[in-house]
Design a protein around this motif. Structure first.
Motif, PDB file in Angstrom:
ATOM      1  N   ALA A 242      34.238  43.200 -22.124  1.00 36.66           N
ATOM      2  CA  ALA A 242      32.807  43.229 -21.798  1.00 36.66           C
ATOM      3  C   ALA A 242      32.224  41.825 -21.942  1.00 36.66           C
ATOM      4  CB  ALA A 242      32.076  44.203 -22.709  1.00 36.66           C
ATOM      5  N   MET A 243      31.446  41.418 -20.966  1.00 38.63           N
ATOM      6  CA  MET A 243      30.894  40.071 -20.996  1.00 38.63           C
ATOM      7  C   MET A 243      29.438  40.087 -20.529  1.00 38.63           C
ATOM      8  SD  MET A 243      33.054  38.549 -17.741  1.00 38.63           S
ATOM      9  CE  MET A 243      32.335  36.904 -17.879  1.00 38.63           C
ATOM     10  N   ALA A 244      28.674  39.173 -21.078  1.00 38.56           N
ATOM     11  CA  ALA A 244      27.263  39.077 -20.706  1.00 38.56           C
ATOM     12  C   ALA A 244      26.832  37.622 -20.762  1.00 38.56           C
ATOM     13  CB  ALA A 244      26.396  39.912 -21.642  1.00 38.56           C
ATOM     14  N   ALA A 245      25.861  37.292 -19.946  1.00 42.30           N
ATOM     15  CA  ALA A 245      25.268  35.961 -19.941  1.00 42.30           C
ATOM     16  C   ALA A 245      23.790  36.118 -19.666  1.00 42.30           C
ATOM     17  CB  ALA A 245      25.917  35.074 -18.880  1.00 42.30           C
ATOM     18  N   ALA A 246      22.975  35.240 -20.236  1.00 37.19           N
ATOM     19  CA  ALA A 246      21.528  35.343 -20.032  1.00 37.19           C
ATOM     20  C   ALA A 246      20.882  33.982 -20.202  1.00 37.19           C
ATOM     21  CB  ALA A 246      20.910  36.341 -21.015  1.00 37.19           C
ATOM     22  N   GLN A 247      19.736  33.849 -19.575  1.00 33.26           N
ATOM     23  CA  GLN A 247      18.949  32.618 -19.681  1.00 33.26           C
ATOM     24  C   GLN A 247      17.476  32.990 -19.646  1.00 33.26           C
ATOM     25  OE1 GLN A 247      20.398  29.368 -17.311  1.00 33.26           O
ATOM     26  NE2 GLN A 247      18.359  28.495 -17.024  1.00 33.26           N
ATOM     27  N   ILE A 248      16.659  32.245 -20.401  1.00 32.74           N
ATOM     28  CA  ILE A 248      15.218  32.457 -20.400  1.00 32.74           C
ATOM     29  C   ILE A 248      14.543  31.126 -20.102  1.00 32.74           C
ATOM     30  CG2 ILE A 248      15.098  32.188 -22.920  1.00 32.74           C
ATOM     31  CD1 ILE A 248      12.754  34.167 -22.907  1.00 32.74           C
ATOM     32  N   ASN A 249      13.646  31.125 -19.123  1.00 36.34           N
ATOM     33  CA  ASN A 249      12.955  29.915 -18.694  1.00 36.34           C
ATOM     34  C   ASN A 249      11.451  30.077 -18.821  1.00 36.34           C
ATOM     35  OD1 ASN A 249      15.423  28.784 -17.995  1.00 36.34           O
ATOM     36  ND2 ASN A 249      15.205  29.255 -15.813  1.00 36.34           N
ATOM     37  N   LEU A 250      10.780  28.997 -19.187  1.00 38.75           N
ATOM     38  CA  LEU A 250       9.325  29.023 -19.290  1.00 38.75           C
ATOM     39  C   LEU A 250       8.680  29.044 -17.910  1.00 38.75           C
ATOM     40  CD1 LEU A 250       8.669  26.416 -22.132  1.00 38.75           C
ATOM     41  CD2 LEU A 250       8.600  28.905 -22.301  1.00 38.75           C
ATOM     42  N   LEU A 251       7.547  29.716 -17.849  1.00 36.88           N
ATOM     43  CA  LEU A 251       6.735  29.746 -16.634  1.00 36.88           C
ATOM     44  C   LEU A 251       5.286  29.575 -17.084  1.00 36.88           C
ATOM     45  CD1 LEU A 251       6.870  30.234 -13.524  1.00 36.88           C
ATOM     46  CD2 LEU A 251       6.331  32.622 -14.005  1.00 36.88           C
ATOM     47  N   GLY A 252       4.926  28.354 -17.436  1.00 34.32           N
ATOM     48  CA  GLY A 252       3.609  28.125 -18.009  1.00 34.32           C
ATOM     49  C   GLY A 252       3.674  28.239 -19.516  1.00 34.32           C
ATOM     50  N   ASP A 253       2.517  28.133 -20.167  1.00 32.77           N
ATOM     51  CA  ASP A 253       2.459  28.086 -21.628  1.00 32.77           C
ATOM     52  C   ASP A 253       2.980  29.350 -22.300  1.00 32.77           C
ATOM     53  OD1 ASP A 253       1.420  25.548 -21.579  1.00 32.77           O
ATOM     54  OD2 ASP A 253      -0.674  26.223 -21.665  1.00 32.77           O
ATOM     55  N   ASN A 254       2.576  30.508 -21.800  1.00 36.43           N
ATOM     56  CA  ASN A 254       2.884  31.751 -22.518  1.00 36.43           C
ATOM     57  C   ASN A 254       3.759  32.726 -21.746  1.00 36.43           C
ATOM     58  OD1 ASN A 254       1.412  31.137 -24.906  1.00 36.43           O
ATOM     59  ND2 ASN A 254      -0.496  31.591 -23.822  1.00 36.43           N
ATOM     60  N   LEU A 255       4.204  32.332 -20.576  1.00 35.91           N
ATOM     61  CA  LEU A 255       5.012  33.223 -19.758  1.00 35.91           C
ATOM     62  C   LEU A 255       6.452  32.731 -19.691  1.00 35.91           C
ATOM     63  CD1 LEU A 255       2.553  33.792 -16.763  1.00 35.91           C
ATOM     64  CD2 LEU A 255       2.724  35.098 -18.893  1.00 35.91           C
ATOM     65  N   ALA A 256       7.379  33.671 -19.632  1.00 33.41           N
ATOM     66  CA  ALA A 256       8.798  33.311 -19.520  1.00 33.41           C
ATOM     67  C   ALA A 256       9.517  34.325 -18.644  1.00 33.41           C
ATOM     68  CB  ALA A 256       9.452  33.264 -20.901  1.00 33.41           C
ATOM     69  N   LEU A 257      10.514  33.838 -17.929  1.00 36.12           N
ATOM     70  CA  LEU A 257      11.350  34.682 -17.089  1.00 36.12           C
ATOM     71  C   LEU A 257      12.740  34.758 -17.707  1.00 36.12           C
ATOM     72  CD1 LEU A 257      10.444  33.259 -13.559  1.00 36.12           C
ATOM     73  CD2 LEU A 257       9.403  35.200 -14.741  1.00 36.12           C
ATOM     74  N   LEU A 258      13.297  35.966 -17.723  1.00 34.05           N
ATOM     75  CA  LEU A 258      14.616  36.179 -18.311  1.00 34.05           C
ATOM     76  C   LEU A 258      15.523  36.821 -17.270  1.00 34.05           C
ATOM     77  CD1 LEU A 258      15.354  37.694 -21.822  1.00 34.05           C
ATOM     78  CD2 LEU A 258      16.661  38.380 -19.821  1.00 34.05           C
ATOM     79  N   GLY A 259      16.695  36.245 -17.111  1.00 35.38           N
ATOM     80  CA  GLY A 259      17.705  36.825 -16.238  1.00 35.38           C
ATOM     81  C   GLY A 259      18.972  37.071 -17.021  1.00 35.38           C
ATOM     82  N   ALA A 260      19.587  38.247 -16.831  1.00 32.83           N
ATOM     83  CA  ALA A 260      20.797  38.583 -17.575  1.00 32.83           C
ATOM     84  C   ALA A 260      21.840  39.195 -16.647  1.00 32.83           C
ATOM     85  CB  ALA A 260      20.481  39.569 -18.704  1.00 32.83           C
ATOM     86  N   SER A 261      23.097  38.911 -16.948  1.00 37.63           N
ATOM     87  CA  SER A 261      24.216  39.439 -16.185  1.00 37.63           C
ATOM     88  C   SER A 261      25.137  40.208 -17.120  1.00 37.63           C
ATOM     89  CB  SER A 261      24.993  38.284 -15.529  1.00 37.63           C
ATOM     90  OG  SER A 261      26.228  38.737 -14.989  1.00 37.63           O
ATOM     91  N   PHE A 262      25.405  41.484 -16.799  1.00 36.04           N
ATOM     92  CA  PHE A 262      26.342  42.308 -17.554  1.00 36.04           C
ATOM     93  C   PHE A 262      27.572  42.551 -16.668  1.00 36.04           C
ATOM     94  CE2 PHE A 262      22.477  44.521 -19.680  1.00 36.04           C
ATOM     95  CZ  PHE A 262      22.280  43.411 -20.492  1.00 36.04           C
TER      96      PHE A 262
END
Length: 215
Positions: free
Chosen positions: A183-203
């Motif tokens: 089982a493997m997973a990867a993820a990243q979280i990026n800022l989108l302005g001061d208080n917003l963030a986008l998260l992408g994950a792969s399972f």
């Protein structure tokens, strides 16, 4: 085979396939955020919009939610289909500051922080588990993500304190391969302005043969 292990977080880069999957998930997360951010007051709160991509062919079921602090504006789905199925959520900081321990004196923490555990639910063994955790601070650029995979029963035994410790030691990118189940997973979280963030994950899952060595 060796035991469950983290794959050199922050050192071992994401694969090209993982980067492509996470990039697609980020785009979907931004669309999700745009479609659900209509209140001027609410968008001032730390918010994470996340999309999970299940690249393996076995569907996943939500087994556990570990709440640090924050609320789900869009609740994570109960099921995420296989073969690149998607699951999405929006998690937002609480209106009032969070005090660790539930009361009394202590540092006030503002932001959103939580984790999800998904697992396979078909009759095939082993039951695979996928943990995804995140943190976005209020009015700060601090943002972190952590993933862990393995036998579902082992992940289900984890307490929030265990997950939080690993999350706090993480960064904006995380990758994990379990050498026992694949089982493997990867993820990243990026800022989108001061208080917003986008998260992408792969399972996903990789199949090892007897000649494959695990470092």
């Amino acid at each position: 085979m060796t035991s469950v292990q983290q794959v050199d977080q922050g050192v071992s880069p994401l694969t090209a396939e993982e980067r492509a999957t996470i990039s697609e998930a980020m785009k979907e997360a931004q669309t999700l955020l745009e479609n659900n951010n209509n209140d001027a007051n609410e968008i001032q709160l730390a918010t994470v919009a996340g999309v999970m991509k299940n690249s393996q062919n076995r569907p996943l079921m939500l087994n556990k939610t570990l709440d640090g602090f924050g609320v789900f504006v869009v609740a994570p789905p109960t099921n995420v289909g296989g073969n690149n199925g998607s699951g999405e959520f929006i998690h937002r900081a609480p209106t009032f500051p969070h005090i660790p321990g539930g009361g009394g004196h202590g540092p006030v923490i503002i932001g959103c922080k939580a984790a999800l555990i998904y697992g396979t639910f078909d009759k095939a063994l082993p039951q695979l588990g996928y943990l995804l955790a995140w943190f976005k601070a209020q009015s700060s650029d601090e943002h972190k993500v952590y993933v862990e995979t393995g036998d579902l029963s082992k992940l289900m035994e984890m307490e929030w304190s265990d997950v939080e410790q690993k999350l706090d030691a993480s960064s904006n990118q995380s990758r994990y391969v379990d050498s026992e189940t694949g089982a493997m997973a990867a993820a990243q979280i990026n800022l989108l302005g001061d208080n917003l963030a986008l998260l992408g994950a792969s399972f996903d899952r990789v199949l090892f043969d007897e000649n494959t060595s695990q470092s």
